[in-house]
Motif scaffolding. Structure first.
Motif, short mmCIF file in Angstrom:
data_model
loop_
_atom_site.label_atom_id
_atom_site.label_comp_id
_atom_site.label_asym_id
_atom_site.label_seq_id
_atom_site.Cartn_x
_atom_site.Cartn_y
_atom_site.Cartn_z
N ALA A 1 56.78 74.44 34.67
CA ALA A 1 56.57 73.87 36.01
C ALA A 1 55.14 74.12 36.50
CB ALA A 1 57.58 74.45 36.99
N ALA B 1 56.47 70.67 45.41
CA ALA B 1 57.42 70.24 44.37
C ALA B 1 58.46 71.34 44.23
CB ALA B 1 56.70 70.01 43.05
N SER B 2 59.68 70.97 43.87
CA SER B 2 60.70 72.00 43.68
C SER B 2 61.69 71.59 42.60
CB SER B 2 61.44 72.29 44.99
OG SER B 2 62.16 71.16 45.42
N TRP B 3 62.28 72.59 41.99
CA TRP B 3 63.28 72.42 40.94
C TRP B 3 64.44 73.37 41.25
CZ3 TRP B 3 58.12 72.54 40.22
CH2 TRP B 3 57.55 71.48 39.52
N ARG B 4 65.65 72.92 40.94
CA ARG B 4 66.87 73.74 41.07
C ARG B 4 67.65 73.55 39.79
NH1 ARG B 4 69.93 75.78 45.51
NH2 ARG B 4 68.24 75.08 46.84
N ILE B 5 67.84 74.64 39.04
CA ILE B 5 68.44 74.55 37.71
C ILE B 5 69.53 75.60 37.56
CG2 ILE B 5 67.94 74.74 35.23
CD1 ILE B 5 64.90 74.22 36.67
N GLU C 1 59.83 76.65 43.82
CA GLU C 1 59.13 75.81 44.78
C GLU C 1 57.64 76.05 44.65
OE1 GLU C 1 60.78 75.30 48.78
OE2 GLU C 1 62.27 76.79 48.17
N GLU D 1 71.60 80.36 39.47
CA GLU D 1 70.74 79.21 39.74
C GLU D 1 69.30 79.67 39.95
OE1 GLU D 1 71.75 75.26 42.12
OE2 GLU D 1 71.59 77.02 43.40
N VAL E 1 65.65 78.52 41.40
CA VAL E 1 65.00 77.57 42.30
C VAL E 1 63.51 77.91 42.29
CG1 VAL E 1 64.84 76.68 44.66
CG2 VAL E 1 67.06 77.42 43.74
N LEU F 1 60.94 77.70 31.92
CA LEU F 1 60.97 76.70 33.00
C LEU F 1 59.87 76.95 34.02
CD1 LEU F 1 64.83 76.48 33.47
CD2 LEU F 1 63.33 74.66 32.64
#
Length: 144
Positions: A30, A7-11, A69, A65, A67, A26
């Protein structure tokens, strides 16, 4: 427990000190949401160090940013900023020795080098990404 799915997030975060607690929250959220077995406390601490360094040592008012993962083998956190210059002594300790214990600053990269399983930086199209990885913590070592 079945194997974890990646799973990954980019904020995007503001280029201000307000980004530090947001980034910590965050990462904590996560890891908790997916019950990921990486060490959440260490992930939060090292994320805070990366974000604080990006805010303090890079110019501009554009966003930075975050990120995150999450992989079956651990987690990787990256912070992207607009400055292409590499971050101090992230992968090679400074030749002058350890940070002065009486100084308020100077321990962030040492913490990242010491507590992560690996760390580094790479150029991006808009500056650089600084990252660290943490392994999965075996179940018997995790707090209940």
């Amino acid at each position: 427990m079945p194997p974890l799915s990646p799973a990954s997030w980019r904020i995007a975060l503001p280029h201000t000190t307000a980004a530090v607690p947001v980034a910590r929250a965050l990462v904590r959220t996560a890891l908790a949401a997916l019950e990921h077995p990486a060490d959440s406390d260490t992930a939060e601490l090292l994320t805070a160090e990366l974000v604080a360094n990006a805010v303090e040592h890079t110019g501009g008012d554009g966003p930075i940013e975050l990120v995150v993962e999450l992989m079956p083998t651990g987690c990787q956190v990256e912070v992207h900023d607009p400055d292409p210059a590499p971050p101090g002594d992230l992968t090679v300790p400074h030749q002058a020795g350890e940070p002065d214990p009486w100084q308020e600053h100077g321990r962030g990269l040492l913490l990242i080098r010491t507590l992560s399983s690996s760390c580094g930086h790479r150029p991006t199209d808009s500056g650089k990404a600084v990252w660290f990885t943490l392994p999965v913590v075996p179940r018997q070592r995790r707090s209940a």
